[in-house]
Enzyme design. Structure first.
Site, short mmCIF file in Angstrom:
data_model
loop_
_atom_site.label_atom_id
_atom_site.label_comp_id
_atom_site.label_asym_id
_atom_site.label_seq_id
_atom_site.Cartn_x
_atom_site.Cartn_y
_atom_site.Cartn_z
N LYS B 223 12.53 -0.04 8.33
CA LYS B 223 12.41 1.35 7.87
C LYS B 223 11.99 2.26 9.01
CE LYS B 223 9.30 2.91 4.88
NZ LYS B 223 8.53 2.70 3.64
N LYS B 225 11.05 6.39 10.17
CA LYS B 225 10.61 7.71 9.72
C LYS B 225 11.58 8.78 10.21
CE LYS B 225 6.81 6.19 7.86
NZ LYS B 225 6.32 6.45 6.51
N ASP B 253 12.71 7.22 5.80
CA ASP B 253 11.58 7.77 5.04
C ASP B 253 11.27 9.16 5.57
OD1 ASP B 253 9.22 8.32 3.77
OD2 ASP B 253 8.15 6.53 4.45
N GLU B 279 13.60 7.53 1.42
CA GLU B 279 12.29 7.51 0.76
C GLU B 279 11.63 8.88 0.84
OE1 GLU B 279 10.07 4.06 1.82
OE2 GLU B 279 8.15 5.07 1.66
N GLU B 308 4.78 6.37 -3.76
CA GLU B 308 3.45 6.21 -3.17
C GLU B 308 2.55 7.40 -3.47
OE1 GLU B 308 5.17 6.18 0.94
OE2 GLU B 308 3.35 7.26 1.46
N ASP B 331 2.23 2.21 -5.69
CA ASP B 331 1.13 2.08 -4.73
C ASP B 331 -0.04 1.47 -5.49
OD1 ASP B 331 -0.15 3.46 -2.02
OD2 ASP B 331 -1.54 3.44 -3.69
N HIS B 358 4.95 0.22 -2.17
CA HIS B 358 4.41 0.85 -0.97
C HIS B 358 3.24 0.00 -0.47
CE1 HIS B 358 1.44 3.83 0.84
NE2 HIS B 358 2.45 3.85 1.67
N GLY B 360 0.79 -1.03 3.49
CA GLY B 360 0.35 -0.56 4.80
C GLY B 360 -1.04 0.01 4.67
N GLU B 389 6.71 -3.70 1.23
CA GLU B 389 6.52 -3.11 2.54
C GLU B 389 5.45 -3.90 3.31
OE1 GLU B 389 5.46 1.04 2.44
OE2 GLU B 389 6.07 1.32 4.53
#
Lengths: 457, 457
Positions: B223, B225, B253, B279, B308, B331, B358, B360, B389
């Site tokens: 993924k 950004k 995303d 996303e 998220e 999330d 989601h 991280g 993720e």
């Protein structure tokens, strides 16, 4: 541009107070989900270098006010040391900065506690601006050129239904006749409706007395709380309908008590009583649910009203797009200040949806009258089917209280946004150290707060 | 019922800490709207009379954590003195009480700061429950009978799409084969994807090295950004596509950077690069906007992913109803704990939408693996097109860190929800008094906070 000269306008102080009124003692404000509200607010005062002040607040229901107050403290960094004139000159830019800090936006974004805190700060800025111009807020707004007014709005996330250019054009189209409408407002005021005949905490006798009282005062629209018990609702609404007669209007308010299907079933049963609108039938977040309810109740002549807990302009956009809202009940203290509220008025106008603002609580009548006045003068140009909610409580605490006569909000005349508290109110009702709260703790009327509920530290 | 014996389970303490990691120093986590996140959390520890503990957290991005911490303090009254066994025996009732206090709900309801605070508390309760049962959370969930599991969910506002009875039936239908799937999970783990090749703060060289690294580690889904600059996005995505080859998957995303129409235009231009999903194309509140984008991008084979920042189950319900979400990115720390998350999984399953959580940040991988494990064993029964993720940062701070091998999340084995911090982490990173923060203030790496940013008081 009506932006004031920069001299002395550096913001040198921002103070925030937790102010609460013991309204739960009288059953005022009780509804299906809010059984014991103590009407409260986070109250912000900003001070510039030369000593000019702005007062702003966001309404709350008691517990939890301390969190909003604490969040205002956390947002001080966005305003302290800034020059107010610079903020007004790029108001949309300031709005974006305070609502979308790259770290803080995670705890919103643009909703709940942080948006309430932003609202209190933004309201204080608009109050300051109007005072500097020596005008009530509604006149400040009305006197702005369309481009100036629209420059205060952040259009992010709403351009699919309204662009900046369109907004300017909508306002330009209504420039004609604006001064005549201002005069009309000053001479005639703006229609109000009353919510005061039907709080759930009231006895039957109280309801009857209040209906008679408000009919005498000239009111034509009456709102009753429902949602706890269908038979009881039917009985109470039948009574109110009897007292107010066939030609006056009856609205009901469920304060989010129902699921979608329950709302439809319940309202079909109340429909014979001729209900103008059902307010907050279900979750304030359920756009599609409101659209379903709207569609089901249209054949019964019942509209759906919502907005006082609508989180931001993006949610309003969808309520309007989906047909989920026939009455747009903008609140003056939940979303991000006048900047964002103007966007909602403009979208509602485009979708031909009537704005009938939420008011009551603390300071909401004082603020929202300015916005509805502006709407009539500058945007919608009509009062047809539009009214401002009115509750005659907590006005005595303000320097410039709302005045309602013959069921009309009279034009605010003093400079500002009408939300400056009297000093004795702060002395008495600041929580928990105000003298009235200390007395009530001593007399056992309320328990004193534990250390988790203290914001005035 | 797996509810533990009441003896000694009175909750006698709830502690909350503001814990922040200086992740902005490395450009980790930077995206279109969050340019300098310091991954952080509000960290809750509950203690029972007999000394058992529960650890829970909600993720944040730095500034603003103090407000969430403060809100947890304000919610202490809902938990202190209660017996944990009583809470578990009527978990939905407890959930309703803490999310819908008649006064506090005004500052939400069920969104933003107060819902994050609720999440941290609920997560600590689930951790405690699993520890008392001596199981990882996912096994606690899997071992529950459908009726028991569903009894933890508050169905208010979602019965128009899913009733309690339907939810129980969905789970009963999958009882067959559950133990086989548990065994499969224990032996094979659950597929992960990486977000780590394409933060906006990374240089071209870093991106290339990271692609090579994660391919070697067995990853098949990458993924990147996007959202700041179309040409730059096209260039970066082209590079990543080149590095990962035609047969691996590329997701992008935008972290809410666009308006609805902008999202459609932008993604049509990236479409030739064969994008699996876009996303967060726009405001996380814009259900109808996401539905419009989904429809426009379907011909290009691009799905829309979001979740998220989705505020609560009512918002998820609408994303699912409207077709605005093809990948449901639950999330583990934004909505009201596992109780509410289970409702979202059940609705997603009913609408045949894949859940790709989601993760991280801080502790999100640790928690959400448990939920996805449960989903595979008890509800969806498939991993097809589903991944969790994965970002390999901040795991070293936990007693029971996420283990990813060959691009698979390995089964958590220790009792609880895997979010207990190591003592040295709290000593170093509690904000602002932790030793690492004090060092960084002294060395001028970060400015010390002013008094508005202090929650640990």
């Amino acid at each position: 541009m009506p932006v004031p000269d920069r001299t002395g306008l550096k913001i040198v102080d921002i103070d925030v107070k937790d102010v609460r009124f013991p309204t739960s003692l009288g059953g005022h404000g009780s509804d299906a989900l809010h059984t014991d509200p103590n009407y409260s607010c986070a109250y912000v005062t900003i001070t510039t270098e030369k000593g000019s002040k702005g007062y702003g607040l966001t309404f709350t229901c008691g517990r939890g006010t301390e969190v909003v107050v604490y969040n205002v403290r956390s947002l001080k960094k966005f305003i302290l040391g800034k020059n107010a004139a610079d903020i007004f000159a790029d108001f949309a830019g300031f709005w974006r900065a305070i609502t979308n800090d790259s770290q803080m936006r995670w705890i919103g974004p643009e909703k709940g506690v942080i948006h309430l805190a932003v609202a209190a700060i933004l309201n204080s800025l608009w109050d300051l601006w109007a005072r500097l111009e020596n005008k009530p807020v509604w006149r400040l707004l009305v006197d702005m050129e369309p481009e100036e007014l629209v420059s205060t709005i952040d259009f992010r996330y709403i351009t699919d239904v309204l662009t900046k250019e369109e907004a300017i054009q909508l306002l330009k189209d209504k420039n004609n006749g604006k001064q005549k409408r201002v005069k009309y407002l000053e001479e005639n005021g703006y229609p109000a409706y009353t919510t005061q005949v039907g709080w759930l905490g009231y006895s039957d006798e109280t309801v009857k007395e209040l209906c008679e009282k408000y009919i005498k005062l000239g009111f034509t629209h009456f709102k009753v709380k429902v949602g706890l018990n269908l038979e009881e609702d039917y009985r109470r609404c039948t009574q109110v309908r009897k007292y107010i007669g066939k030609d006056r209007f009856l609205m009901v308010d469920a304060n989010q008590a129902w699921s979608v299907n329950e709302a439809i079933d319940w309202m079909k049963k109340l429909a014979p009583l001729n209900i103008l609108w059902i307010e907050e039938p279900t979750s304030p977040d359920d756009v599609l649910g409101h659209a379903t309810i709207s569609q089901a109740l249209r054949p019964y002549g019942i509209g759906v009203a919502t907005g006082e807990m609508c989180a931001n302009r993006v949610m309003f956009k969808q309520f309007l797009q989906s047909g989920g809202m026939q009455y747009c009940q903008i609140d003056s203290a939940r979303i991000g200040g006048i900047n964002e509220i103007l966007a909602v008025y403009l979208m509602a106008y485009k979708f031909n949806v009537k704005v009938c603002p939420h008011a009551g609580g603390v300071g909401l009548c004082e603020m929202v009258q300015h916005l509805q006045y502006w709407d009539y003068a500058s945007l919608s140009g009509t009062m047809e089917g539009r009214l401002i909610e009115y509750v005659d409580q907590q006005h005595e605490h303000f320097y410039d209280p709302t005045l309602v006569e013959n069921a009309k909000y009279l034009a605010p005349k003093l400079p500002g946004y009408s939300t400056q508290f009297l000093p004795e109110t702060l002395e008495k009702y600041t929580y928990p150290n105000g003298s009235e709260w200390q007395r009530m703790f001593k007399e056992g009327i309320f328990p004193p707060p534990d250390d988790t509920e203290l914001a005035n530290i």
